[in-house]
Design a protein around this motif. Structure first.
Motif, short mmCIF file in Angstrom:
data_model
loop_
_atom_site.label_atom_id
_atom_site.label_comp_id
_atom_site.label_asym_id
_atom_site.label_seq_id
_atom_site.Cartn_x
_atom_site.Cartn_y
_atom_site.Cartn_z
N ASP A 1 0.73 -1.06 0.05
CA ASP A 1 -0.10 0.03 0.13
C ASP A 1 0.85 1.31 -0.03
OD1 ASP A 1 -2.45 -0.99 -0.18
OD2 ASP A 1 -2.98 -1.01 1.89
N ASP A 2 2.13 0.99 0.25
CA ASP A 2 3.02 2.30 0.42
C ASP A 2 3.40 2.75 -1.09
OD1 ASP A 2 5.48 3.86 0.42
OD2 ASP A 2 5.72 3.27 2.59
N ASP A 3 3.22 3.76 -1.36
CA ASP A 3 3.48 4.28 -2.69
C ASP A 3 5.07 4.17 -3.41
OD1 ASP A 3 1.05 4.99 -3.15
OD2 ASP A 3 1.18 7.11 -2.73
N ASP A 4 5.81 4.02 -2.17
CA ASP A 4 7.35 3.84 -2.73
C ASP A 4 7.55 2.67 -2.96
OD1 ASP A 4 7.62 6.66 -2.19
OD2 ASP A 4 8.18 6.61 -0.22
N VAL A 5 7.05 1.55 -2.22
CA VAL A 5 7.15 0.12 -2.58
C VAL A 5 6.85 -0.14 -3.89
CG1 VAL A 5 7.02 -2.09 -1.58
CG2 VAL A 5 7.27 0.01 0.15
N GLN A 6 7.97 -1.01 -4.51
CA GLN A 6 7.63 -1.39 -5.83
C GLN A 6 7.37 -2.76 -5.71
OE1 GLN A 6 7.23 1.49 -7.65
NE2 GLN A 6 8.28 0.23 -9.41
N THR A 7 8.01 -3.73 -5.06
CA THR A 7 7.92 -5.35 -5.09
C THR A 7 8.17 -5.87 -3.54
OG1 THR A 7 10.12 -5.87 -5.63
CG2 THR A 7 8.65 -5.61 -7.39
N VAL A 8 7.46 -6.55 -3.22
CA VAL A 8 7.51 -7.31 -1.61
C VAL A 8 7.89 -8.91 -2.40
CG1 VAL A 8 6.76 -7.87 0.26
CG2 VAL A 8 6.18 -5.67 -0.80
N THR A 9 8.98 -9.57 -1.75
CA THR A 9 9.01 -10.96 -1.98
C THR A 9 9.28 -11.49 -0.67
OG1 THR A 9 10.08 -10.31 -3.84
CG2 THR A 9 10.20 -12.57 -3.26
N ALA A 10 8.64 -12.69 -0.38
CA ALA A 10 8.57 -13.57 0.70
C ALA A 10 9.22 -14.87 0.62
CB ALA A 10 7.66 -13.35 1.68
N ASN A 11 9.59 -15.79 1.23
CA ASN A 11 10.05 -16.99 0.93
C ASN A 11 9.10 -18.08 1.66
OD1 ASN A 11 11.04 -16.79 3.81
ND2 ASN A 11 13.05 -18.20 3.12
N PHE A 12 7.84 -17.67 1.77
CA PHE A 12 6.87 -18.82 2.46
C PHE A 12 6.23 -19.56 1.33
CE2 PHE A 12 4.03 -15.59 0.69
CZ PHE A 12 3.03 -16.22 0.46
N GLU A 13 5.78 -20.68 2.09
CA GLU A 13 4.99 -21.63 1.42
C GLU A 13 3.93 -22.25 1.83
OE1 GLU A 13 6.49 -25.94 -1.06
OE2 GLU A 13 8.05 -24.74 0.05
N ILE A 14 2.77 -22.32 1.25
CA ILE A 14 1.49 -22.65 1.68
C ILE A 14 1.01 -23.89 1.16
CG2 ILE A 14 -0.64 -22.00 2.06
CD1 ILE A 14 0.20 -18.96 1.76
N SER A 15 0.46 -24.82 1.94
CA SER A 15 -0.13 -26.12 1.31
C SER A 15 -1.18 -25.87 0.67
CB SER A 15 -0.48 -27.15 2.51
OG SER A 15 -1.44 -26.62 3.27
N ASP A 16 -1.85 -26.70 -0.30
CA ASP A 16 -3.11 -26.51 -1.13
C ASP A 16 -4.28 -26.37 0.04
OD1 ASP A 16 -1.56 -26.59 -3.25
OD2 ASP A 16 -2.15 -28.68 -3.76
N GLU A 17 -4.37 -27.09 1.01
CA GLU A 17 -5.09 -26.98 1.96
C GLU A 17 -5.38 -25.45 2.53
OE1 GLU A 17 -4.37 -31.19 1.15
OE2 GLU A 17 -3.08 -29.66 2.00
N VAL A 18 -4.24 -25.07 3.05
CA VAL A 18 -4.13 -23.92 3.82
C VAL A 18 -4.66 -22.94 2.80
CG1 VAL A 18 -2.81 -22.13 4.73
CG2 VAL A 18 -2.53 -24.29 5.55
#
Length: 249
Positions: free
Chosen positions: A225-242
């Motif tokens: 939501d910050d106008d200065d931020v271009q991209t956000v990357t995170a190393n999470f993984e989520i199961s299909d169920e979640v």
């Protein structure tokens, strides 16, 4: 969110609401202006600008907006932006990389730090999480590009490093410095890609349960939501169920 559980690299972008769409257009336009200002205003002679324009077109940015962003870069009153990378940890110990373009470093640093703190995260020093990612070129194609063997052969011929194929399509990986050449070769063979961009590809991931995923999404949404931020990357993984529960929540 489609594909987030299948492709480890997560770049979560909102675009469904008009306000979010306008914000996305603004960020893509900023990247075009900066790329054009740093190099040649002709996309064919400026690899970074070519990729920026391609990303904008993929996200349905109107042609006149793209042309205006390029023209703006050539004006004497064009803003000067600093490119900054922030690193930290989100809920559940997930590593987060934030890339920003700003005309006020102090403002952006303060906002990003505050957003991490308010959403259960901690902003770290430069290099605190980057070692858990590789900088890579990522090119995606839909299933219509061909079967796994066809795309694999085209990718090898183009100089790519790896291909991940599934029912949703194909993700082709290459060295960051080869992205322009590989994407150009692939276009000649497979046609226009769905997306072509530089990304941070995790070398390790953290699996989240529903609560952790909800908290992390809240942090990512707030950062984007910050106008200065271009991209956000995170190393999470989520199961299909979640993933299903998250979509229904």
């Amino acid at each position: 969110m489609a594909g987030h559980s299948k492709w480890a690299n997560i770049q979560h972008r909102k675009g469904r609401q008009d306000a979010a769409r306008s914000k996305l257009f603004s960020k893509l336009s900023k990247e075009i202006t900066v790329a054009a200002k740093m190099g040649d205003p002709d996309p064919e002679k400026n690899p970074r600008l070519r990729l920026a324009v391609k990303d904008a077109k993929t996200n349905s940015v109107p042609k006149d907006v793209i042309e205006r962003a390029i023209k703006k870069s050539q004006g004497g009153d064009a803003e000067t932006y600093d490119e900054i990378r922030y690193e930290g940890y989100g809920p559940g110990g997930v590593a987060v990389i934030v890339e920003a373009m700003t005309d006020n470093r102090n403002r952006t640093a303060s906002n990003v730090r505050s957003t991490f703190t308010k959403n259960g995260g901690n902003l770290g020093e430069t290099g605190s999480v980057a070692f858990m990612f590789d900088r890579k070129g990522q090119i995606t194609y839909g299933p219509e590009a061909g079967d796994a063997d066809t795309v694999m052969m085209a990718a090898i011929e183009a100089g790519a490093e790896d291909v991940e194929s599934g029912e949703d399509g194909h993700v082709i990986w290459c060295a960051d410095t080869d992205l322009n050449d590989v994407s150009t070769a692939l276009e000649a063979d497979l046609g226009e890609s769905d997306s072509t961009r530089l990304v941070w590809k995790p070398t390790t991931t953290t699996e989240l349960d529903l609560e952790g995923a909800q908290k992390l999404m809240k942090l990512i949404d707030a950062l984007e939501d910050d106008d200065d931020v271009q991209t956000v990357t995170a190393n999470f993984e989520i199961s299909d169920e979640v993933m299903e529960e998250l979509g229904a929540a």
